[in-house]
Each structure stands twice: as structure tokens, then as C-alpha cells.
Design an enzyme around this catalytic site. Structure first.
Site, PDB file in Angstrom:
ATOM      1  N   ARG A  56      20.181  36.831 -19.283  1.00  0.00           N
ATOM      2  CA  ARG A  56      20.941  35.472 -19.014  1.00  0.00           C
ATOM      3  C   ARG A  56      20.760  34.919 -17.588  1.00  0.00           C
ATOM      4  O   ARG A  56      20.846  33.932 -17.275  1.00  0.00           O
ATOM      5  CB  ARG A  56      22.290  35.506 -19.240  1.00  0.00           C
ATOM      6  CG  ARG A  56      22.746  35.347 -20.783  1.00  0.00           C
ATOM      7  CD  ARG A  56      24.132  35.575 -21.122  1.00  0.00           C
ATOM      8  NE  ARG A  56      24.254  35.166 -22.572  1.00  0.00           N
ATOM      9  CZ  ARG A  56      25.425  35.325 -23.122  1.00  0.00           C
ATOM     10  NH1 ARG A  56      26.257  36.224 -22.743  1.00  0.00           N
ATOM     11  NH2 ARG A  56      25.262  35.021 -24.549  1.00  0.00           N
ATOM     12  N   LYS A  82      28.256  38.189 -42.675  1.00  0.00           N
ATOM     13  CA  LYS A  82      29.173  37.456 -43.271  1.00  0.00           C
ATOM     14  C   LYS A  82      28.889  36.001 -43.854  1.00  0.00           C
ATOM     15  O   LYS A  82      28.534  35.175 -42.785  1.00  0.00           O
ATOM     16  CB  LYS A  82      30.751  37.547 -42.766  1.00  0.00           C
ATOM     17  CG  LYS A  82      31.396  39.103 -42.788  1.00  0.00           C
ATOM     18  CD  LYS A  82      32.308  39.070 -41.385  1.00  0.00           C
ATOM     19  CE  LYS A  82      33.550  38.258 -41.981  1.00  0.00           C
ATOM     20  NZ  LYS A  82      34.537  38.380 -40.700  1.00  0.00           N
ATOM     21  N   GLY A 102      23.526  35.946 -31.204  1.00  0.00           N
ATOM     22  CA  GLY A 102      23.544  37.292 -30.335  1.00  0.00           C
ATOM     23  C   GLY A 102      22.871  38.410 -30.913  1.00  0.00           C
ATOM     24  O   GLY A 102      22.085  38.946 -30.136  1.00  0.00           O
ATOM     25  N   GLY A 131      27.400  31.369 -30.174  1.00  0.00           N
ATOM     26  CA  GLY A 131      28.124  30.395 -30.620  1.00  0.00           C
ATOM     27  C   GLY A 131      27.698  29.180 -30.537  1.00  0.00           C
ATOM     28  O   GLY A 131      27.717  28.316 -31.465  1.00  0.00           O
TER      29      GLY A 131
END
Ligand code: ADP
Ligand code: MG
Length: 405
Positions: free
Chosen positions: A37, A202, A360, A384
């Protein structure tokens, strides 16, 4: 309307420029374990240095709960940034206090400072708009313009992301510009065929993405833990594999919708079934319609896609011109169950067109498996944020920079 870019701010020589970056790196006992990052912010920072701007970089790190906590200090990040830039980086031990003010005021042209973790102040993430605005006003006093480049936080209405961009003349940095450009190509007029590869644990985490991208894609490939809910919804037994029975109706809806729109929905035809959720568990390959016909019977759990599925997925990927992949195909953290994820990553590197990795864990997976960033068209830095973009949501940190989607 389009995103305001750096050029729109005019000459920044001699100006104090606040740069909102995402330096939220993983730390282990004060040591940065992945500086990706920080590296992602370098193009914007180097551009500003070369312009002769006076740079005040700010970021959050972790979740310090609105008060100073040495565990989440940005000091090690400032040091790493200094190494990467090859020049001195000043560090202010507070966010908007005396240290930050004197550090910002003391910068010469082309110099860089990092101020302490934005989340040491409760105003950064306050629910109350007035509190956020008050903190943003204090931040604004440090500079004359804002360059927003923390893509990982643009889905958050936070003081440094939103209110600060309203107060100061503001524009997107190169990282946000690139992210938006790439993600937009995945939603508007993608070059075809367009394949979307989804995995991860999920279905319920990815409902918004499936809903938004299904009508836009030519092929949807489903692997990972979420595939077992699709297989079970079609009547197959899946043993102890991950299963979200409350999503059966939703998943059946997707299958029907894909059929109606002529979108190819490709599910695993085989799976690696293991005796337990463990790195050294016994495992065998089973056909999708016989997942319980293994030595482990109904106790078996699917931890990866099988070799036939790998080939089908790889063909569907390499024959596409645009590919978006989110979510590992199996429990890649355990080498015995990393093969499917590796095969999909490999196929993405062979795409003749745009290949994008989002999420991620998916980004971590490709690096852990030995791939390098330059083998892909783009690896999104915002888990996100990139998913919310692909869900078609409005992201406050982009709207405030002029983006209307
Ligand atoms: P991302 O962060 O890229 O969006 P997710 O968070 O959705 O991805 O999913 C990542 C996790 O999914 C990984 O930790 C991986 O171990 C897990 N996973 C993938 N396949 C399976 C599976 N078959 N069973 C259990 N967990 C799985
Ligand atoms: Mg994840």
C-alpha cells in the site's frame, strides 16, 4: 461527471498539499510485513515532489478507537516511505496538534511529512457530521489543497475522505484514477467475452457483486466455498463443505437469471474432498454429483476445486478479453488446497486483454503463490471499496471528487 484529476489543481509548486493515502499496512510487532500500500502511493507522491509541492501525507492505520495508541503509530510507515522515496520524511507525533502544525509549516518545496494516525482523533470516523466537519477543518488548516489517493477508504464517509475534500480544492491522485478507470471498464462496455470468476468463503458476501455483474458478463464462474451452496441448491449432497442453506432461493434465482439472459454460469464439475479442515488432512478428488462418495462420506468437506474444473475454468478465462476475479478457489492458505487458486491465477496472467484481481484475500493469494503484480492488468488495492464499486453503489469518497459513475 468525471473524476477531478491532479492536473485540475493547476501548479502545486510551493503549495502545502495534503495527500490522503491508504497506509493501512499489516504490522507484526512494529514491523511492516507487506508494504504494497505504501508502494501504491508512490506515483502520486513522486509527481508532487517533482512539482515542488510541500507534502503532508495522512492515513489511518488499524482501528485505534479515536485515541492515541502507540501500537497503531504511523512512525514505522514514515520510515519505510523514506526508504522507498529515497529521501527524508518528517514525522509529526500528532494529527492536528502543535507537532503537525509546525511540521507542515516547516516544509520546504519538494519535502514530505507524515502526520500521525487520523483515527487517533474521534472526529475522523464520527457518525455525527458536525464532529467530522470540525476535525476536517482542523486538517484543512494544515494545507492549501487535498489530493485524495486512499482508494481503500473511498466507500467510507469519513472526515479526511469526504468533508476535507469539500473544504479544500481537491482532486483524485493517480491510484484512485487508475482504480476507477479499471473498475469502470468492468461495469461499462467491457471488451467481450467478459468472464467474472467468483470464489471465497461466502455467497452472502458477494450477493451485490453477483447481482450487478451477472447481467453484464458473458460467463460467471463460481468456485471456492460459495460453490457448494450452488451445487447444493441443484440437489447435490456436499457433506460438511461450506453451505449457506438460507441462500438457496437467491442462488436458484441467479441460475434462472443467467439462463434467461444467456449468461454461461459455470460451476465446478469436481472438487477436492478432505477428511477435515486441516493442512495435512487426507483428501481425494470427487465428481460434483458424488461429493459424499469418498472414504469420508458425509463427513468430507470440499476445500478446493478439482483438476477437471481447473481446466474448464482456465479455458473459460483465457478465451475471454476481460476477466474479473474475486475470491480464492479453495483454502489456498494450505498448500494441499491451493492448486485451484493457482490455476485460476495462472490463467488470468494469460488473458489477451484486461485481467483484474479484486479482494483482500485474492490479492494476498496471488502474491503468496509467487505471482507478481505486473502479470495482471490490475490488482485492486481496495477490498471493500472495489467490491462496492462493482455492486454499483455510490462511493462518497469518489462522488466528492466529481465522480458520478
Ligand atoms: P476476498 O478477500 O478476496 O474477497 P473472501 O474473503 O471472500 O475473498 O474469501 C477468502 C477465504 O475463502 C480464504 O480465507 C479461503 O481459505 C476461503 N475459502 C475458499 N474456498 C474455501 C472452501 N472451499 N472452504 C472453506 N473456505 C474456503
Ligand atoms: Mg476477504
Amino acid at each position: 461527471m468525471a473524476l477531478r484529476t491532479l492536473a485540475s489543481l493547476g501548479s502545486l509548486a510551493g503549495k502545502r498539499v495534503i495527500v490522503r493515502v491508504d497506509f493501512n499496512v499489516p504490522l507484526k510487532e512494529g514491523v511492516i510485513t507487506d508494504d504494497g500500500r505504501i508502494r501504491a502511493a508512490l506515483p502520486t507522491l513522486n509527481y508532487l515532489i517533482n512539482q515542488g509541492a510541500r507534502i503532508i501525507a495522512c492515513s489511518h492505520l488499524g482501528r485505534p478507537d479515536g485515541a492515541p495508541d502507540p501500537k497503531y503509530s504511523l512512525e514505522p510507515v514514515a520510515q519505510r516511505l523514506s526508504e522507498l522515496l529515497g529521501k527524508r520524511v518528517a514525522f509529526a507525533g500528532d494529527t492536528v496538534g502543535d507537532a503537525a502544525q509546525s511540521t507542515a509549516a516547516g516544509l520546504a518545496d519538494g519535502e514530505v511529512a507524515v502526520i500521525e494516525n487520523l483515527r487517533f482523533d474521534p472526529g475522523e470516523t464520527a457518525k455525527d457530521e458536525g464532529e467530522r466537519r470540525a476535525f476536517a477543518e482542523q486538517l484543512a488548516a494544515l494545507g492549501e489543497a487535498l489530493v485524495s489517493d486512499g482508494f481503500g477508504v473511498v466507500h467510507r464517509k469519513q472526515a479526511s475522505v469526504y468533508e476535507l475534500a469539500e473544504i479544500l480544492p481537491s482532486a483524485a491522485g493517480f491510484l484512485i484514477e487508475k482504480e476507477v478507470d479499471v473498475l469502470d471498464r468492468l461495469t461499462e462496455n467491457p471488451e467481450r467475452p467478459y468472464a467474472v470468476v467468483l470464489g471465497g468463503s461466502k455467497v452472502s458476501d458477494k450477493l451485490g457483486v453477483i447481482e450487478h455483474l451477472l447481467p453484464r458478463a458473458n460467463k460467471i464462474l463460481v468456485g471456492g466455498g460459495m460453490a457448494y451452496t450452488f451445487l447444493a441448491a441443484q440437489g447435490f449432497k456436499v457433506g460438511k463443505s461450506l453451505l449457506e442453506a438460507d441462500q438457496f432461493d437467491t442462488v436458484k434465482g441467479y441460475i434462472a437469471k443467467a439462463d434467461e439472459l444467456g449468461v454461461e454460469l459455470i460451476l465446478p464439475v469436481d472438487s477436492v474432498m478432505a477428511s477435515a479442515f486441516s493442512a495435512d488432512a487426507d483428501h481425494v478428488v470427487a465428481q460434483a454429483d458424488a461429493l459424499e462418495d469418498t472414504p469420508y462420506g458425509p463427513e468430507g468437506m470440499g476445500l478446493d476445486i478439482g483438476p477437471a474444473t481447473e481446466r474448464i475454468f482456465a479455458d473459460a478465462i483465457t478465451s475471454s478479453r476481460t476477466v474479473f476475479w474475486n475470491g480464492p478457489m479453495g483454502v489456498f492458505e494450505m498448500p494441499a488446497f491451493a492448486s485451484g487458486t493457482k490455476a485460476v491465477a495462472q490463467a488470468l496472467t494469460e488473458v489477451n486483454g484486461l485481467s483484474v484481481v479484486g479482494g483482500g484475500d485474492s490479492a494476498a493469494a496471488v502474491r503468496q503463490l509467487g505471482f507478481t503484480d505486473d502479470q495482471f492488468g490490475h490488482i485492486s488495492t481496495g477490498g471493500g471499496a472495489s467490491l462496492e464499486f462493482l455492486e454499483g453503489k455510490k462511493l462518497p469518497g469518489l462522488e466528492v471528487l466529481g465522480w458520478e459513475g
